[in-house]
Write an enzyme that holds these catalytic residues in place. Structure first.
Site, PDB file in Angstrom:
ATOM      1  N   GLU A  48       0.839  -1.194   0.000  1.00  0.00           N
ATOM      2  CA  GLU A  48       0.000   0.000   0.000  1.00  0.00           C
ATOM      3  C   GLU A  48       0.880   1.253   0.000  1.00  0.00           C
ATOM      4  O   GLU A  48       1.895   1.316   0.697  1.00  0.00           O
ATOM      5  CB  GLU A  48      -0.902  -0.003   1.238  1.00  0.00           C
ATOM      6  N   LYS A 130      -8.517   4.093  -2.943  1.00  0.00           N
ATOM      7  CA  LYS A 130      -9.140   3.474  -1.770  1.00  0.00           C
ATOM      8  C   LYS A 130     -10.489   4.119  -1.522  1.00  0.00           C
ATOM      9  O   LYS A 130     -10.607   5.349  -1.453  1.00  0.00           O
ATOM     10  CB  LYS A 130      -8.226   3.649  -0.563  1.00  0.00           C
ATOM     11  N   CYS A 164      -5.533  -2.679   2.294  1.00  0.00           N
ATOM     12  CA  CYS A 164      -5.608  -2.766   3.747  1.00  0.00           C
ATOM     13  C   CYS A 164      -7.008  -3.129   4.223  1.00  0.00           C
ATOM     14  O   CYS A 164      -7.551  -4.174   3.883  1.00  0.00           O
ATOM     15  CB  CYS A 164      -5.103  -1.451   4.324  1.00  0.00           C
TER      16      CYS A 164
END
Length: 338
Positions: A48, A130, A164
């Site tokens: 990430e 995200k 995540c």
């Protein structure tokens, strides 16, 4: 239509980023990509926000203290289509390997937690943001939107990516599974923050999330993971307490098969390196024979998911009236049991 006859070798990186250094991060990406290609990999996945590293400063102190990092972090984030982006495309093309990597995307004055797929010919086939940054990440990054919950066609199959704790969002996962995902890039920072205090941020829970994604969606999962090394401590941890809050190591890269099996020997949490696995998509058919939650194991008469795949922020016309995004309809074909 997914091809289940495809076989190839995949790689997942476990390494420390080059913190707040755009050029350095691209350089380390290239070195690892060349190593992965030498190891026979056709695709290599990075953690990430690999570029310019995860902003650990957000978790460690006051907003006033954090302010010293904000501008350097933004300045070393990357704009899609920039010369630095073209350098990444050139690396993929010259090395002959597909790149799946996380990055801090700078768009105008805003930042987003991005992921990209560049194929081995140097073509950017997809980027995403995200959907919802986690906890203090929201002070640094903006939200993605419905168009960021997507699986794309690539030369190595149908590939999806999440960051995540997006792996803890049931509706997001189901939307991904519904798009015939075969290879999933589940990118993580490192499992270093507040060790032994906040179990939900630790390796046991989050490795479990990657494994659960694989077996729940019957997909191969590459789970690259960053490492916190001395360079991170030198930059972010100016007190002994902060060193305790942000532990050295935290690298827990994994590769899982569609039945949840581990396909690569893990590295030590403080070790940098690359995990490899040979991928055979026929294994997905075996896994789905038992349970396909978006197919024969679903109950669309009971549960239905509507995915509004709206695009980026609306533009503004010369008259000042909002121009609605092109895609506003609900996608009704993503149905089945949650």
């Amino acid at each position: 239509m997914p091809d289940y006859r495809k076989t190839f070798r995949a790689a997942a990186v476990q390494a420390e980023p080059v913190w707040n250094d755009l050029d350095g991060g691209i350089g380390k990406l290239e070195a690892l990509a060349r190593e992965a290609r030498a190891g026979g990999a056709d695709i290599v996945a990075f953690p990430e926000v690999w570029i310019p590293g995860y902003p650990w400063f957000l978790w460690l102190d006051s907003v006033a203290w954090q302010s010293q990092f904000v501008v350097p972090y933004a300045a070393n984030s990357i704009e899609i289509g920039s010369p630095e982006w073209e350098r990444l495309e050139s690396i993929a093309r010259s090395v002959g390997i597909a790149l799946a990597f996380g990055f801090s995307e700078r768009a105008g004055g805003s930042l987003y937690m991005g992921q990209a797929f560049i194929d081995a010919e140097g073509r950017t086939l997809g980027t995403r943001r995200k959907l919802k940054p986690t906890h203090v990440e929201r002070t640094q990054f903006g939200d993605g939107d419905g168009s960021d919950v997507v699986v794309i066609d690539t030369p190595v199959g149908r590939v999806g990516s999440l960051n995540c704790w997006e792996h803890l969002q049931p509706l997001t996962k189901y939307a991904m599974f519904s798009q015939d995902e075969q290879l999933h890039v589940g990118a993580w920072p490192s499992f270093s923050i507040f060790p032994g205090v906040v179990n939900a941020l630790g390796p046991e829970v989050n490795i479990g999330a990657s494994r659960q994604y694989a077996v729940e969606g019957q997909t191969f999962v590459l789970a690259p993971c960053a490492v916190v090394g001395q360079a991170a401590h030198d930059l972010f941890a100016d007190t002994e307490l902060k060193k305790q809050f942000l532990a050295l190591g935290g690298g827990y890269a994994r590769i899982f098969g569609p039945d949840g099996s581990s396909l690569a020997e893990p590295l030590a949490p403080t070790e940098e390196g690359i995990l490899y696995a040979d991928i055979d998509f026929a294994a997905i058919l075996a896994a789905k024979n038992a349970a396909d939650p978006v197919g024969h194991y679903s109950r669309p008469d009971v549960f239905t998911l509507h995915h509004r795949d709206t695009g980026r922020l609306p533009k503004v016309s010369a008259s000042g009236r909002d121009i609605p995004p092109a895609a506003t309809a609900e996608v009704d074909d993503l149905v089945g049991a949650e």
